[in-house]
Design a protein around this motif. Structure first.
Motif, PDB file in Angstrom:
ATOM      1  N   ASP A 167       9.691   1.386  -4.747  1.00  0.00           N
ATOM      2  CA  ASP A 167       8.717   0.537  -5.079  1.00  0.00           C
ATOM      3  C   ASP A 167       7.965   0.728  -3.774  1.00  0.00           C
ATOM      4  OD1 ASP A 167       9.259  -0.202  -7.405  1.00  0.00           O
ATOM      5  OD2 ASP A 167      10.498  -2.106  -6.801  1.00  0.00           O
ATOM      6  N   THR A 168       8.214   0.894  -2.374  1.00  0.00           N
ATOM      7  CA  THR A 168       7.491   0.812  -1.156  1.00  0.00           C
ATOM      8  C   THR A 168       6.637   1.993  -1.193  1.00  0.00           C
ATOM      9  OG1 THR A 168       8.967  -0.588  -0.056  1.00  0.00           O
ATOM     10  CG2 THR A 168       7.595   0.916   1.185  1.00  0.00           C
ATOM     11  N   LEU A 169       7.449   3.119  -1.855  1.00  0.00           N
ATOM     12  CA  LEU A 169       6.663   4.571  -1.826  1.00  0.00           C
ATOM     13  C   LEU A 169       5.422   4.539  -2.918  1.00  0.00           C
ATOM     14  CD1 LEU A 169       6.794   7.490  -1.446  1.00  0.00           C
ATOM     15  CD2 LEU A 169       8.381   7.844  -3.322  1.00  0.00           C
ATOM     16  N   PHE A 170       5.856   3.921  -4.129  1.00  0.00           N
ATOM     17  CA  PHE A 170       4.846   3.848  -5.202  1.00  0.00           C
ATOM     18  C   PHE A 170       3.598   3.055  -4.404  1.00  0.00           C
ATOM     19  CE2 PHE A 170       8.110   4.194  -8.816  1.00  0.00           C
ATOM     20  CZ  PHE A 170       8.228   5.385  -8.399  1.00  0.00           C
ATOM     21  N   LYS A 171       3.688   2.025  -3.651  1.00  0.00           N
ATOM     22  CA  LYS A 171       2.572   1.378  -3.195  1.00  0.00           C
ATOM     23  C   LYS A 171       2.001   1.945  -2.098  1.00  0.00           C
ATOM     24  CE  LYS A 171       1.721  -3.136  -0.801  1.00  0.00           C
ATOM     25  NZ  LYS A 171       2.376  -4.344  -0.169  1.00  0.00           N
ATOM     26  N   CYS A 172       2.499   2.476  -1.466  1.00  0.00           N
ATOM     27  CA  CYS A 172       1.999   3.516  -0.257  1.00  0.00           C
ATOM     28  C   CYS A 172       1.294   4.641  -0.813  1.00  0.00           C
ATOM     29  CB  CYS A 172       3.086   4.079   0.871  1.00  0.00           C
ATOM     30  SG  CYS A 172       4.050   2.974   1.583  1.00  0.00           S
ATOM     31  N   LEU A 173       1.586   5.091  -2.030  1.00  0.00           N
ATOM     32  CA  LEU A 173       0.922   6.173  -2.761  1.00  0.00           C
ATOM     33  C   LEU A 173      -0.343   5.774  -3.262  1.00  0.00           C
ATOM     34  CD1 LEU A 173       3.942   8.418  -4.496  1.00  0.00           C
ATOM     35  CD2 LEU A 173       2.025   9.141  -2.887  1.00  0.00           C
ATOM     36  N   PHE A 174      -0.298   4.642  -3.782  1.00  0.00           N
ATOM     37  CA  PHE A 174      -1.534   3.975  -4.344  1.00  0.00           C
ATOM     38  C   PHE A 174      -2.745   3.549  -3.022  1.00  0.00           C
ATOM     39  CE2 PHE A 174       0.391   2.757  -8.465  1.00  0.00           C
ATOM     40  CZ  PHE A 174      -0.302   3.324  -9.189  1.00  0.00           C
ATOM     41  N   GLU A 175      -1.919   3.190  -2.049  1.00  0.00           N
ATOM     42  CA  GLU A 175      -3.066   2.887  -0.946  1.00  0.00           C
ATOM     43  C   GLU A 175      -3.557   4.236  -0.516  1.00  0.00           C
ATOM     44  OE1 GLU A 175      -1.962   0.193   2.131  1.00  0.00           O
ATOM     45  OE2 GLU A 175      -0.425  -1.127   0.556  1.00  0.00           O
ATOM     46  N   ALA A 176      -2.906   5.377  -0.337  1.00  0.00           N
ATOM     47  CA  ALA A 176      -3.233   6.474  -0.019  1.00  0.00           C
ATOM     48  C   ALA A 176      -4.270   7.056  -0.842  1.00  0.00           C
ATOM     49  CB  ALA A 176      -1.851   7.691   0.099  1.00  0.00           C
ATOM     50  N   PHE A 177      -4.162   6.934  -2.126  1.00  0.00           N
ATOM     51  CA  PHE A 177      -5.107   7.293  -3.272  1.00  0.00           C
ATOM     52  C   PHE A 177      -6.303   6.699  -3.019  1.00  0.00           C
ATOM     53  CE2 PHE A 177      -1.500   8.089  -6.326  1.00  0.00           C
ATOM     54  CZ  PHE A 177      -0.999   9.400  -5.550  1.00  0.00           C
ATOM     55  N   LYS A 178      -6.190   5.257  -2.756  1.00  0.00           N
ATOM     56  CA  LYS A 178      -7.418   4.514  -2.662  1.00  0.00           C
ATOM     57  C   LYS A 178      -8.258   4.885  -1.191  1.00  0.00           C
ATOM     58  CE  LYS A 178      -8.920  -0.168  -2.375  1.00  0.00           C
ATOM     59  NZ  LYS A 178      -8.446  -1.575  -2.424  1.00  0.00           N
ATOM     60  N   ALA A 179      -7.408   5.211   0.079  1.00  0.00           N
ATOM     61  CA  ALA A 179      -8.264   5.584   1.090  1.00  0.00           C
ATOM     62  C   ALA A 179      -8.625   6.804   1.393  1.00  0.00           C
ATOM     63  CB  ALA A 179      -6.957   5.427   2.236  1.00  0.00           C
ATOM     64  N   THR A 180      -8.043   7.736   0.322  1.00  0.00           N
ATOM     65  CA  THR A 180      -8.664   9.313   0.619  1.00  0.00           C
ATOM     66  C   THR A 180      -9.811   9.551  -0.875  1.00  0.00           C
ATOM     67  OG1 THR A 180      -6.591   9.867  -0.860  1.00  0.00           O
ATOM     68  CG2 THR A 180      -6.640   9.931   1.628  1.00  0.00           C
ATOM     69  N   GLY A 181      -9.918   8.319  -1.545  1.00  0.00           N
ATOM     70  CA  GLY A 181     -10.671   8.510  -2.629  1.00  0.00           C
ATOM     71  C   GLY A 181     -10.655   9.462  -3.725  1.00  0.00           C
ATOM     72  N   GLY A 182      -9.116   9.447  -4.157  1.00  0.00           N
ATOM     73  CA  GLY A 182      -8.686  10.426  -5.127  1.00  0.00           C
ATOM     74  C   GLY A 182      -7.357  10.448  -5.341  1.00  0.00           C
ATOM     75  N   ILE A 183      -6.829  11.236  -6.341  1.00  0.00           N
ATOM     76  CA  ILE A 183      -5.473  11.739  -6.533  1.00  0.00           C
ATOM     77  C   ILE A 183      -5.560  13.190  -6.575  1.00  0.00           C
ATOM     78  CG2 ILE A 183      -3.443  11.663  -7.972  1.00  0.00           C
ATOM     79  CD1 ILE A 183      -4.486   8.717  -9.092  1.00  0.00           C
ATOM     80  N   PRO A 184      -4.679  13.891  -5.755  1.00  0.00           N
ATOM     81  CA  PRO A 184      -4.664  15.262  -5.878  1.00  0.00           C
ATOM     82  C   PRO A 184      -4.084  15.801  -7.138  1.00  0.00           C
ATOM     83  CG  PRO A 184      -3.120  14.640  -4.255  1.00  0.00           C
ATOM     84  CD  PRO A 184      -3.892  13.327  -4.779  1.00  0.00           C
ATOM     85  N   LYS A 185      -4.117  16.959  -7.185  1.00  0.00           N
ATOM     86  CA  LYS A 185      -3.490  17.602  -8.805  1.00  0.00           C
ATOM     87  C   LYS A 185      -2.011  17.976  -8.425  1.00  0.00           C
ATOM     88  CE  LYS A 185      -7.695  20.181 -10.247  1.00  0.00           C
ATOM     89  NZ  LYS A 185      -7.622  19.403 -11.322  1.00  0.00           N
ATOM     90  N   GLU A 186      -1.530  18.095  -7.172  1.00  0.00           N
ATOM     91  CA  GLU A 186      -0.229  18.107  -7.003  1.00  0.00           C
ATOM     92  C   GLU A 186       0.257  17.627  -5.426  1.00  0.00           C
ATOM     93  OE1 GLU A 186       0.184  22.446  -7.091  1.00  0.00           O
ATOM     94  OE2 GLU A 186      -0.026  22.777  -4.886  1.00  0.00           O
TER      95      GLU A 186
END
Length: 294
Positions: A167-186
Motif C-alpha cells: 500500500d505504501t508503494l502504491f501511494k508513493c507511485l501515485f505521488e510520483a505520477f502527480k509530481a512528474t505530471g503523468g504516468i509513463p508507458k512502462e
C-alpha cells in the motif's frame, strides 16, 4: 526471428512508439536489421517466424537452470557440480566449470550495455532500504526512501517512508505520477516482494503479484521486472540510490521525523537542479521542456 525481440516490437507498435533500432539491438544482443525486421513484421500484423534449430543433446540438458540459479546465488562451480551429481548428473566437472565461465562472461557483457531512453516511455523504481540516522538526542530512526526517476530527463522523486508495504508503494507511485505530471508507458522495478511473486518465479521468468498487476492495469502502465546481472536496465535508479549517501551529514542534525522528511525533499530539489553528468543538463529543465512537447 527471436520471439522476445518480436514481442518487444509488437509492444512498440501497439503503443505507437517509434523504436531506436540500434539501442534495442544493443540491449538484446542482436543486429539492428533484426530489430527492424521484427518491427516491420509486427506492423504488418504477421506473427513471428521462429526458426527451429537442431539441438544436439548435452549432458547438461536439464541442469542448466539449476547451475545458473546456484551460480547467481554465489555458489562455486565445484559445489554446484557436487550438488547436481547427487541429482543424477553423469558428466565431468570440467563441463560444469566451463558452463559457469561462459555464463559469467555473458552476464558481464550484458552488464556493459548502455540502454538509451525515449521521452515519456519509462520510469525506474527502487527503494533505499533501512537507512538509520540519529536525531539531536542520539535516538536512532530507521526509514526507507522510495526512489523514482525518469531516465530520459533524469528527473527524480523521493519519498521518505517508514515501511515498504505494498500500500505504501502504491501511494508513493501515485505521488510520483502527480509530481512528474503523468504516468509513463512502462515502469522498471527491482525484484521486490511487493511487485514479484517469488514463489511462482525463477531466474528466467518473473510472475508479478496479482494485486500489483491489477494496480498497474488500473493505473495504465506496463510493469517490467529487472533481472539479476542486468544493472544497465535500472542504472538511473541505482545511481540515485548511491546519492542517498548525501544525507549522512545530517546525522544528529534533526529533531523529528518531519525534519528528516524536509531534508529528503530538499535533497530531491537539489538533485533536480544539478546538471546531470550524462547529458550536462538540469533534470528540471529537460523535464519541463518534455512536458511542453506532450
Amino acid at each position: 526471428m527471436r520471439k522476445d525481440v518480436y514481442e518487444r516490437m509488437r509492444y512498440f507498435v501497439l503503443e505507437k512508439i517509434k523504436p531506436n533500432y540500434s539501442a534495442i539491438a544493443r540491449q538484446y544482443g542482436v543486429d539492428p536489421r533484426t530489430v527492424k525486421a521484427a518491427y516491420l513484421r509486427a506492423q504488418s500484423g504477421k506473427t513471428a517466424v521462429i526458426r527451429k534449430r537442431r539441438s544436439r543433446r548435452s549432458k547438461l540438458d536439464g541442469y542448466q537452470d539449476i547451475i545458473e540459479d546456484k551460480y547467481t546465488a554465489g555458489c562455486s562451480a565445484r559445489s554446484i557440480y557436487d550438488f547436481i551429481v547427487e541429482k543424477g548428473f553423469t558428466g565431468k566437472y570440467t563441463i560444469v566449470k566451463d558452463y559457469c565461465r561462459r555464463f559469467r562472461k555473458v552476464q558481464t557483457k550484458k552488464a556493459t550495455i548502455r540502454v538509451e531512453h525515449t521521452i515519456g516511455l519509462s520510469a525506474q523504481v527502487d527503494w533505499k532500504e533501512q537507512v538509520t540516522m540519529a536525531d539531536r538526542n542520539g535516538v536512532p530512526h530507521t526509514f526507507s526512501i522510495f526512489l523514482y526517476v525518469l531516465p530520459y530527463s533524469k528527473f527524480k522523486f523521493l519519498k521518505l517512508t517508514l515501511d515498504q508495504k505494498q500500500d505504501t508503494l502504491f501511494k508513493c507511485l501515485f505521488e510520483a505520477f502527480k509530481a512528474t505530471g503523468g504516468i509513463p508507458k512502462e515502469i522498471w522495478f527491482d525484484n521486490m516482494s511487493t511487485v514479484v511473486d517469488h514463489k511462482l518465479s525463477d531466474f528466467h521468468h518473473y510472475r508479478f503479484n496479482e494485486r500489483f498487476l491489477s494496480f498497474s492495469h488500473d493505473a495504465g502502465f506496463h510493469p517490467i521486472a529487472c533481472r539479476p546481472f542486468r544493472p544497465q536496465t535500472k542504472g538511473c535508479v541505482e545511481a540515485l540510490a548511491r546519492t542517498m549517501g548525501r544525507l549522512r551529514p545530517y546525522d544528529r542534525e534533526f529533531s523529528t521525523i518531519n525534519d528528516l522528511n524536509s531534508i529528503v525533499n530538499r535533497l530531491a530539489k537539489r538533485l533536480n537542479h544539478e546538471k546531470s553528468q550524462s547529458n550536462n543538463q538540469k533534470p528540471v529543465e529537460l523535464w519541463a521542456a518534455n512536458c511542453q512537447t506532450k
